[in-house]
Enzyme design. Structure first.
Site, PDB file in Angstrom:
ATOM      1  N   GLU A 293      -8.683  -2.815   2.457  1.00 23.20           N
ATOM      2  CA  GLU A 293      -9.172  -2.784   3.585  1.00 23.20           C
ATOM      3  C   GLU A 293      -9.771  -3.487   4.384  1.00 23.20           C
ATOM      4  OE1 GLU A 293      -7.592  -0.567   5.691  1.00 23.20           O
ATOM      5  OE2 GLU A 293      -6.440   0.877   4.557  1.00 23.20           O
ATOM      6  N   ARG A 297      -8.607  -6.928   6.732  1.00 20.37           N
ATOM      7  CA  ARG A 297      -8.353  -7.019   8.459  1.00 20.37           C
ATOM      8  C   ARG A 297      -9.772  -8.253   8.897  1.00 20.37           C
ATOM      9  NH1 ARG A 297      -8.350  -0.970  10.674  1.00 20.37           N
ATOM     10  NH2 ARG A 297      -7.507   0.340   8.931  1.00 20.37           N
ATOM     11  N   ASP A 425       3.188   0.260  -0.070  1.00 25.19           N
ATOM     12  CA  ASP A 425       4.405  -0.422   0.749  1.00 25.19           C
ATOM     13  C   ASP A 425       4.114  -1.855  -0.202  1.00 25.19           C
ATOM     14  OD1 ASP A 425       1.750  -0.316   1.204  1.00 25.19           O
ATOM     15  OD2 ASP A 425       1.998   0.267   3.256  1.00 25.19           O
ATOM     16  N   GLU A 561       4.397  -1.136  11.880  1.00 24.74           N
ATOM     17  CA  GLU A 561       5.736  -1.572  11.137  1.00 24.74           C
ATOM     18  C   GLU A 561       7.223  -1.628  11.801  1.00 24.74           C
ATOM     19  OE1 GLU A 561       2.267  -0.062   9.188  1.00 24.74           O
ATOM     20  OE2 GLU A 561       3.562   0.742  10.566  1.00 24.74           O
TER      21      GLU A 561
END
Length: 660
Positions: A293, A297, A425, A561
């Site tokens: 994360e 980011r 994903d 998305e």
């Protein structure tokens, strides 16, 4: 005076030059005339020729003496003898200006010849196709910039000349304004830099935006204002309670969305973010952070901001963060631990179990590789390359991988679910994007990606009833099919389209087109026109509705998305329906998630337009991704983040494509 004598009378002959001072009388002048008349025609001609030749010689001698003071370029200096001092200064100034004009023209011709030659010899791979716009469509769109080497009559310095655009005398006035304007070069010689077409000026006051782009800019500014007023410098903003919370304690919303402000041309918001990063951002925190994360980011956001602005502040902060994350890779298998303490460097598995998520350990490569390229420090790239190569060698199910991997053993949890949703994903996304980022040099990444798409077609790709919507399901425990699809899976249409754009099979684009339609219908079929977090697709023949939404799955987190895929699909096809779908989604966000006077919030129930229920949280990715992709969806400027020069990380931070 030329005198002649004859043998008979030895008389002096005066050839017309009277001398009144010597006392000679009129009679003597008459005698000279008589002598002249006695001469033959040949004699007279010879005398005239001699006189003419002598006159010419005298004129030439006088002229040569005066010409000794003539300048190299200017007019005859004897003219200055008749001018006063002010007029002489003006004449000299005009002469200097003329010389400099000739020098500048000569330098410009040299640069243009070199540029033209380089452009003929260097061909970067073909970018996305562009559609010729009608005059009506072109109104209000982004302005295409002036050519890179000629802007408003000024010669911009070319980077091939380390000391300026030099001519024979190395004059420093080769640039009209005397300044040397090098375009930024930030990632080494293998960087396919935007500067090859001239640096893009994101804050050009002459940039033009469509009305829809302006509306999206306003949404960003509205959310930014609420965050700045109530949560500035904190990770997350809660617009209902007008409060804030910490996740990592690094001002996550700022570093995650600063590049969106840049791309949108919002200079005030950018300068506020830049000042905070420079003065207040520190990673010296006694805090455990998730490697994945904080990488996608914070590290991704800092790297992107650096590439877009060439500001060393962002580069230095990115290096500091990268150094603090490296201890994650000190595991027995070199597969990184999921968490690390930023201050102590202690790395460990997550609190909830022994394994790392597969997507988390395989979705850090773009960022760490880019960090190595800009710092010339190979440690970061080496650490993530080892992980990619290790996972490449592990056994898979037709290219599909379980969602958990153990950092100690380096092995997959064989009983784990296979999904393109949460925890799986972006493994597939980064297979393709790493191959693109490295100039298509790492062939095993491409092979793994193509094999995974074949695995999708074999095991996961199904159609719903009654509308035959194509979707990607899951394999529970790696074996049992489930018709469940997370909204997260909607990144796949864009990824498949991107792969096809880079030469992968035609059926990838066909699947992308059908999946994009499905992802849009996940919005369109809801009463609020907003998608739920998770849907189940109906498989029973004769069903009345394609989608089943469970109560606990009906929330919307402002995810990006679907609009991400719409952006790619429009870039590659120029089909207006993708813009129409994107605009409908944006209007739904504005209607159901906007909090007056505060910002935007996630909602609990997309099936209840009368009472959607606010979750009181603005996710940083709404600013970093959702609004950014919407803004780019409505851009017709081919120079704005061209996809043959940039690849987006999974948090929508554009990073450069390298030649190797």
């Amino acid at each position: 005076m030329i005198e002649g004598t004859t043998r008979e009378n030895q008389l002096s002959i005066n050839l017309g030059f009277d001398d009144y001072s010597n006392g000679k009388d009129y009679k003597k002048r008459q005698s000279v005339f008589r002598v002249w008349k006695r001469l033959s025609s040949l004699q007279r001609s010879v005398i005239c020729f001699v006189l003419l030749l002598g006159g010419i010689s005298i004129i030439y001698i006088v002229s040569s003496v005066r010409k000794g003071h003539r300048g190299s370029y200017g007019g005859p200096s004897e003219l200055s003898d008749f001018l006063d001092s002010k007029e002489r200064q003006q004449m000299e100034q005009e002469k200097r200006e003329y010389i400099q004009k000739m020098k500048r023209r000569h330098a410009a011709e040299q640069v243009n010849q070199i540029v033209k030659k380089n452009q003929e010899n260097i061909r970067i791979k073909k970018g996305p196709p562009s559609r010729k716009k009608s005059e009506k469509e072109d109104k209000g769109l982004d302005r295409v910039q002036l050519p890179p080497y000629e802007k408003e009559g000024q010669l911009v310095r070319d980077e091939r000349f380390p000391h300026g655009n030099e001519d024979e005398d190395n004059d420093r006035d080769d640039n009209v304004d005397g300044h040397l304007n090098l375009p930024p070069k930030t990632a080494g010689d293998d960087f396919v830099d935007q500067a090859s077409d001239g640096p893009y000026d994101y804050f050009d006051p002459k940039r033009q935006f469509s009305e829809k782009q302006k509306a999206i800019q306003d949404a960003f500014k509205f959310a930014w204002k609420g965050y700045k007023q109530h949560a500035w410098g904190h990770d997350e903003y809660h617009p209902i309670s007008k409060s804030h919370s910490e996740w990592f304690g690094v001002g996550l919303t700022i570093v995650d969305s600063v590049d969106t402000a840049i791309i949108m041309g919002l200079k005030d918001e950018y300068l506020e973010a830049r000042e905070w990063v420079d003065k207040s951002l520190t990673f010296d925190k006694d805090k455990d952070v998730n490697l994945f994360e904080i990488t996608i980011r914070a590290l991704g956001g800092l790297l992107s901001a650096y590439h877009l602005t060439n500001d060393e502040v962002f580069k230095n902060k990115a290096k500091e963060l990268g150094d603090r994350l490296l201890p994650c890779f000190k595991s027995p298998s070199n597969v990184p631990f999921s968490d690390v303490n930023l201050r102590t460097g202690h790395a460990h598995a997550p609190r909830w179990g022994p394994d790392s998520s597969t997507s988390e350990v395989t979705t850090i490569q773009l960022e760490f590789r880019d960090l190595s390229r800009i710092t010339k420090d190979n440690r970061y790239e080496h650490a993530v390359d080892v992980v990619s190569e290790h996972v490449h060698k592990l056994p898979k199910k037709d290219g599909l991988v379980p969602i958990f991997i153990n950092a100690n053993t380096g092995s997959f949890r064989s009983s784990a679910t296979i999904t393109f949703g949460a925890r799986g994903d972006s493994y597939y996304e980064y297979l393709l994007k790493q191959w693109i980022q490295t100039g298509k040099q790492k062939e095993y990444l491409k092979q793994d990606y193509v094999q995974a798409v074949e695995g999708i077609k074999t095991h996961l790709l199904k159609e719903s009833e009654p509308s035959k919507l194509l979707y990607i399901g899951e394999l529970l425990g790696g074996r049992s099919f489930s018709p469940k699809m997370d909204h997260l899976v909607c990144f796949m249409p864009g990824t498949l389209a991107l792969g096809h754009q880079h030469g992968l099979p035609k059926d990838h684009m066909e699947i992308a087109t059908k999946l994009a339609k499905t992802c849009y219908e996940m919005y369109n079929k809801m009463p609020t026109k907003l998608s739920p977090e998770i849907v189940y697709f109906n498989q029973a023949p004769g069903s009345s509705d394609d989608l089943i939404v469970k109560p606990l799955d009906a929330h919307n987190l402002l995810r990006p998305e679907t609009v991400e895929s719409l952006f790619y699909m429009y870039r590659f096809t120029q089909d207006k329906k993708y813009r129409d779908w994107g605009w409908q989604i944006f209007l739904a966000f504005m209607k159901y998630t906007k909090i007056e006077g505060a910002g935007f919030s996630s909602i609990n129930n997309v099936k209840s337009p009368s009472n959607p229920g606010y979750k009181d949280k603005l996710e940083s990715f709404f600013l970093a991704e959702t609004l950014k992709y919407l803004f780019l969806l409505f851009s017709d400027d081919p120079k704005l983040i061209p996809l043959d020069k940039f690849v987006f990380n999974t948090e929508a931070h554009p990073l450069p494509i390298y030649s190797e």
